[in-house]
Design a protein around this motif. Structure first.
Motif, PDB file in Angstrom:
ATOM      1  N   TRP A 161      64.422 112.126  10.534  1.00 34.16           N
ATOM      2  CA  TRP A 161      65.014 112.982   9.515  1.00 34.16           C
ATOM      3  C   TRP A 161      66.624 113.121   9.403  1.00 34.16           C
ATOM      4  O   TRP A 161      67.197 113.085   8.256  1.00 34.16           O
ATOM      5  N   LEU A 162      67.322 113.054  10.563  1.00 35.69           N
ATOM      6  CA  LEU A 162      68.475 112.970  10.538  1.00 35.69           C
ATOM      7  C   LEU A 162      69.254 112.061   9.942  1.00 35.69           C
ATOM      8  O   LEU A 162      70.359 112.146   9.605  1.00 35.69           O
ATOM      9  N   ASP A 163      68.609 110.667   9.946  1.00 32.43           N
ATOM     10  CA  ASP A 163      69.259 109.471   9.304  1.00 32.43           C
ATOM     11  C   ASP A 163      69.603 109.833   7.769  1.00 32.43           C
ATOM     12  O   ASP A 163      70.033 109.358   7.395  1.00 32.43           O
ATOM     13  N   ALA A 164      68.276 110.530   7.269  1.00 32.43           N
ATOM     14  CA  ALA A 164      68.424 110.878   5.860  1.00 32.43           C
ATOM     15  C   ALA A 164      69.361 111.907   5.458  1.00 32.43           C
ATOM     16  O   ALA A 164      70.223 111.958   4.513  1.00 32.43           O
ATOM     17  N   ILE A 165      69.468 112.928   6.302  1.00 34.66           N
ATOM     18  CA  ILE A 165      70.254 114.146   6.178  1.00 34.66           C
ATOM     19  C   ILE A 165      71.866 113.402   6.316  1.00 34.66           C
ATOM     20  O   ILE A 165      72.509 113.834   5.375  1.00 34.66           O
ATOM     21  N   VAL A 166      72.187 112.552   7.123  1.00 37.34           N
ATOM     22  CA  VAL A 166      73.447 112.045   7.299  1.00 37.34           C
ATOM     23  C   VAL A 166      73.690 111.127   6.139  1.00 37.34           C
ATOM     24  O   VAL A 166      74.802 111.086   5.484  1.00 37.34           O
ATOM     25  N   ALA A 167      72.647 110.475   5.703  1.00 42.82           N
ATOM     26  CA  ALA A 167      73.118 109.635   4.368  1.00 42.82           C
ATOM     27  C   ALA A 167      73.399 110.535   3.150  1.00 42.82           C
ATOM     28  O   ALA A 167      74.150 110.158   2.296  1.00 42.82           O
ATOM     29  N   GLY A 168      72.358 111.342   2.981  1.00 41.71           N
ATOM     30  CA  GLY A 168      72.704 112.743   2.194  1.00 41.71           C
ATOM     31  C   GLY A 168      74.297 113.315   1.825  1.00 41.71           C
ATOM     32  O   GLY A 168      74.698 113.236   1.038  1.00 41.71           O
ATOM     33  N   ALA A 169      74.387 113.494   3.149  1.00 44.69           N
ATOM     34  CA  ALA A 169      75.683 114.188   3.477  1.00 44.69           C
ATOM     35  C   ALA A 169      76.838 113.105   2.900  1.00 44.69           C
ATOM     36  O   ALA A 169      78.048 113.327   2.103  1.00 44.69           O
ATOM     37  N   MET A 170      76.786 111.873   3.398  1.00 42.00           N
ATOM     38  CA  MET A 170      77.821 110.965   3.115  1.00 42.00           C
ATOM     39  C   MET A 170      77.751 110.811   1.390  1.00 42.00           C
ATOM     40  O   MET A 170      78.960 110.604   0.955  1.00 42.00           O
ATOM     41  N   LEU A 171      76.605 110.615   0.893  1.00 37.93           N
ATOM     42  CA  LEU A 171      76.731 110.403  -0.687  1.00 37.93           C
ATOM     43  C   LEU A 171      77.447 111.873  -1.416  1.00 37.93           C
ATOM     44  O   LEU A 171      78.076 111.607  -2.415  1.00 37.93           O
ATOM     45  N   GLY A 172      77.044 112.839  -0.526  1.00 33.02           N
ATOM     46  CA  GLY A 172      77.610 114.054  -1.363  1.00 33.02           C
ATOM     47  C   GLY A 172      79.205 114.094  -1.161  1.00 33.02           C
ATOM     48  O   GLY A 172      79.767 114.507  -2.282  1.00 33.02           O
ATOM     49  N   ILE A 173      79.725 113.727  -0.136  1.00 37.39           N
ATOM     50  CA  ILE A 173      81.120 113.464  -0.167  1.00 37.39           C
ATOM     51  C   ILE A 173      81.578 112.548  -0.848  1.00 37.39           C
ATOM     52  O   ILE A 173      82.572 112.808  -1.791  1.00 37.39           O
ATOM     53  N   ALA A 174      80.987 111.266  -1.280  1.00 41.15           N
ATOM     54  CA  ALA A 174      81.464 110.396  -2.158  1.00 41.15           C
ATOM     55  C   ALA A 174      81.323 111.019  -3.415  1.00 41.15           C
ATOM     56  O   ALA A 174      82.328 110.624  -4.455  1.00 41.15           O
ATOM     57  N   LEU A 175      80.445 111.684  -3.896  1.00 43.43           N
ATOM     58  CA  LEU A 175      80.176 112.204  -5.211  1.00 43.43           C
ATOM     59  C   LEU A 175      81.256 113.354  -5.578  1.00 43.43           C
ATOM     60  O   LEU A 175      81.761 113.323  -6.702  1.00 43.43           O
ATOM     61  N   ALA A 176      81.727 114.058  -4.484  1.00 43.15           N
ATOM     62  CA  ALA A 176      82.645 115.085  -4.720  1.00 43.15           C
ATOM     63  C   ALA A 176      84.053 114.382  -4.847  1.00 43.15           C
ATOM     64  O   ALA A 176      84.940 114.934  -5.475  1.00 43.15           O
ATOM     65  N   VAL A 177      84.234 113.183  -4.348  1.00 40.16           N
ATOM     66  CA  VAL A 177      85.521 112.431  -4.528  1.00 40.16           C
ATOM     67  C   VAL A 177      85.724 111.568  -5.812  1.00 40.16           C
ATOM     68  O   VAL A 177      86.468 111.751  -6.504  1.00 40.16           O
ATOM     69  N   ILE A 178      84.616 111.044  -6.191  1.00 40.65           N
ATOM     70  CA  ILE A 178      84.456 110.028  -7.129  1.00 40.65           C
ATOM     71  C   ILE A 178      83.595 110.629  -8.105  1.00 40.65           C
ATOM     72  O   ILE A 178      82.198 110.638  -8.128  1.00 40.65           O
ATOM     73  N   HIS A 179      84.039 111.184  -9.395  1.00 40.49           N
ATOM     74  CA  HIS A 179      83.529 111.793 -10.285  1.00 40.49           C
ATOM     75  C   HIS A 179      82.938 111.029 -11.368  1.00 40.49           C
ATOM     76  O   HIS A 179      83.551 109.916 -11.736  1.00 40.49           O
TER      77      HIS A 179
END
Length: 269
Positions: free
Chosen positions: A221-239
């Motif tokens: 589960w944590l593999d997916a949670i970390v991937a989701g968090a990384m995507l969230g950071i990228a989406l916050a920076v790249i609009h």
């Protein structure tokens, strides 16, 4: 008062006014993205001991956080050979083609959104390549004591061979799960780039992917949670690109105006 018919100009505007990037350059960039994904993880090999140690740490942390047992998802798949075979096939065949189809559709229909999505995927993939060097991780299917089965090896199809002879992938790079990260980006990208009332159904893709990667014991589960968090950071920076007035007018016009609707000029004067 004079009455005349004016064409709805918004109907003639293209869905995305951004100039489409050069095809050859984009083919090379996307091919490079996929190549980096494959070769980058393969370079982070030779840390088997650390990968097993980290796997036990992840497993214990999930229990401390009271996350659901991966065994529960796999048990549901193992109720029948057909269901587990479908899950293995989904894991083996959907990941790359779905992401590529997503990028192709955006390139053709939404050039501005394509540029945004390609940048986000590139950022997430590049960041994800760091973790196998700093945090190698054995997947749950290879971790003793979990009670999980390697469903790909037992029921097929499997994308992995024995780790000792597998020179095409690094099986000790389970975190983060780019299977899930890319699937989530496909859903987010299509929801942002389209206006259909059904577009939220694209979230089924990352949801199914999550159940598949966990149920086949390829990821925690944590593999997916970390991937989701990384995507969230990228989406916050790249609009994503903003909707232009023309696009908004086109959407509104499709709801209220047709080319045959008379427009009264000078009414009320």
């Amino acid at each position: 008062m004079t009455a005349r018919t004016e064409p709805a100009e918004a109907e003639t505007e293209p869905p995305d006014a951004t100039t489409r990037p050069a095809l050859i350059r984009e083919l090379l960039l996307v091919a490079g993205l996929f190549l980096v994904y494959k070769l980058g993880r393969q370079l982070a090999t030779g840390h088997t001991g650390d990968a097993i140690h980290n796997a036990h740490r992840v497993w214990d942390l999930e229990r401390t956080l009271h996350l659901p047992h991966e065994n529960a998802v796999q048990s549901a798949l193992l109720h029948g050979d057909t269901l587990v075979h479908i899950a293995n096939t989904y894991y083996a065949t959907v990941h790359f083609p779905a992401t590529l189809a997503f990028l192709v559709w955006l390139y053709v229909k939404r050039p501005a959104h394509y540029i945004w999505a390609r940048r986000v995927l590139a950022a997430v993939t590049t960041a994800a390549l760091v973790l196998p060097f700093t945090f190698p991780l054995t997947p749950p299917r290879m971790l003793a004591g979990t009670g999980l089965e390697d469903t790909g090896r037992i029921f097929g199809p499997s994308v992995y061979g024995p780790p000792s002879s597998d020179h095409l992938s690094n099986q000790f790079a389970a975190m983060p799960s780019l299977h899930f990260g890319w699937a989530l980006m496909v859903a987010v990208g299509l929801i942002v780039a389209t206006r259909s009332r059904w577009r939220w159904l694209w979230l089924l893709h990352p949801l199914i992917t999550l159940l598949v990667i966990v149920g086949t014991a390829n990821h925690y589960w944590l593999d997916a949670i970390v991937a989701g968090a990384m995507l969230g950071i990228a989406l916050a920076v790249i609009h994503p690109p903003r909707r232009t007035a023309t696009t908004a007018g086109r959407d509104a016009g499709r709801r209220r105006v047709t080319p045959d609707t008379p427009v009264l000029v000078g009414a009320g004067r």
